[in-house]
Motif scaffolding. Structure first.
Motif, short mmCIF file in Angstrom:
data_model
loop_
_atom_site.label_atom_id
_atom_site.label_comp_id
_atom_site.label_asym_id
_atom_site.label_seq_id
_atom_site.Cartn_x
_atom_site.Cartn_y
_atom_site.Cartn_z
N UNK A 36 0.88 -1.29 0.07
CA UNK A 36 0.12 0.13 0.09
C UNK A 36 0.61 1.33 -0.07
N UNK A 37 1.99 1.30 0.77
CA UNK A 37 2.62 2.41 0.98
C UNK A 37 3.41 2.60 -0.30
N UNK A 38 4.01 1.72 -0.85
CA UNK A 38 4.86 2.08 -2.27
C UNK A 38 4.03 2.21 -3.26
N UNK A 39 2.70 1.58 -3.36
CA UNK A 39 1.79 1.62 -4.82
C UNK A 39 1.13 3.17 -4.64
N UNK A 40 0.77 3.52 -3.22
CA UNK A 40 0.19 4.86 -3.03
C UNK A 40 1.33 6.03 -3.55
N UNK A 41 2.37 5.79 -2.87
CA UNK A 41 3.40 6.90 -3.37
C UNK A 41 3.65 6.77 -4.96
N UNK A 42 3.80 5.78 -5.54
CA UNK A 42 4.18 5.78 -7.00
C UNK A 42 2.91 6.35 -7.60
N UNK A 43 1.76 6.11 -7.21
CA UNK A 43 0.63 6.28 -7.99
C UNK A 43 0.39 7.89 -7.98
#
Length: 307
Positions: free
Chosen positions: A162-169
């Motif tokens: 979640x933390x990685x995907x939210x940041x990337x998005x």
């Protein structure tokens, strides 16, 4: 139209039992049925988002319920009044009001979920819900320890994702935040670029940032907090001790097959899984509210956002 029969579960029974059979059970068995029913339908409000500026707990799954009212409505006339009172008093000592648990349909309510139902937050909530359901299934003494260990680990993995995907998005899809991150990132701003390469590197900046993001250890929450601050100007919530412990145990599970650094075996139980799941859900919800409040202009102050 025939009346639909209500069935209940209990740790001591392999099959669900009908309401008509509950009154014939021993007092101990009735207590187990009541407690399991309450746990399946209500949760401690400490699992909810908390905003002191908005009056405390955010009752996103429905209004708070008095434990005694809930138990009376469900079991009055089926079990003895004193048993209901005893369990209700114990639950009230923990909290005067309890939140209804979300149903599957609740995860798709238009009045609070993010616009993108396939987004990282919804994927996290779906994963946590699935983990909780699998953890509640009856296990043998042989496969239980392995299943619980892996489920516990998967909660931390789901949080990392979640933390990685939210940041990337956000960073890879919103140019103002990409530019902000590049200019504020300690790692990226220290890279030397010759003047002759400046236009060439400008074309590949997104690839460079993507490579950097892919190399981040998203369970290192202290570093994650710095990166979120650099990219979004956000101060992430304090890390709950439950999650700190979960990250430490993640290392033991991944690198030592669940053993401590001293080589001692460790075991996990359903209660630990439920506690970690609740902490991650609350922690991630706070972060999601912050991300949803980000303005289009990376230099503008965040707007107020709530589910």
């Amino acid at each position: 139209m025939p009346h639909k029969t209500t069935y209940y579960g209990s740790p001591r029974f392999d099959k669900a039992i009908p309401r008509s059979a509950v009154s014939k059970l021993s007092k101990a068995a009735q207590e187990e049925v009541i407690r399991q029913w309450f746990e399946e339908n209500y949760m401690d409000p400490n699992e909810l988002p908390y905003d002191s500026g908005e009056g405390g707990y955010q009752w996103i799954w429905g209004e708070g319920v008095d434990p005694k009212d809930a138990l009376q409505d469900e079991f009055a006339g089926t079990v003895a009044e004193d048993l209901i009172d005893s369990i209700a008093d114990e639950l009230t000592d923990i909290n005067h009001e309890w939140s209804p648990r979300p149903t599957e349909d609740d995860y798709y309510r238009d009045d609070w979920v993010p616009d993108d139902l396939e987004g990282p937050y919804m994927e996290l909530m779906a994963s946590l819900n699935q983990i909780e359901l699998v953890a509640k299934e009856k296990r043998s003494i042989i496969d239980g320890p392995l299943i619980y260990r892996l489920l516990y680990l998967n909660i931390i993995i789901a949080l990392e994702t979640y933390l990685g995907d939210s940041f990337s998005a956000i960073v890879l899809n919103k140019r103002p935040y990409l530019e902000r991150f590049v200019s504020h990132s300690t790692h990226l701003r220290e890279k030397q670029i010759s003047l002759s390469d400046i236009f060439k590197r400008a074309k590949t900046i997104e690839t460079d940032v993507r490579g950097f993001i892919n190399g981040i250890s998203w369970h290192d929450l202290a570093n994650v907090a710095k990166i979120y601050k650099q990219a979004f100007g956000l101060t992430l919530p304090d890390i709950p001790d439950t999650i700190r412990t979960g990250i430490k145990l993640r290392h033991d599970i991944v690198h030592r097959n669940g053993k401590t650094p001293e080589g001692q075996e460790q075991t996990w139980k359903k209660e630990q899984i439920a506690t970690l799941k609740a902490a991650v859900q609350s922690f991630a919800t706070e972060i999601e509210l912050m991300l949803k409040a980000l303005p289009e202009d990376a230099d503008a102050p965040p707007k107020k956002e709530e589910f």
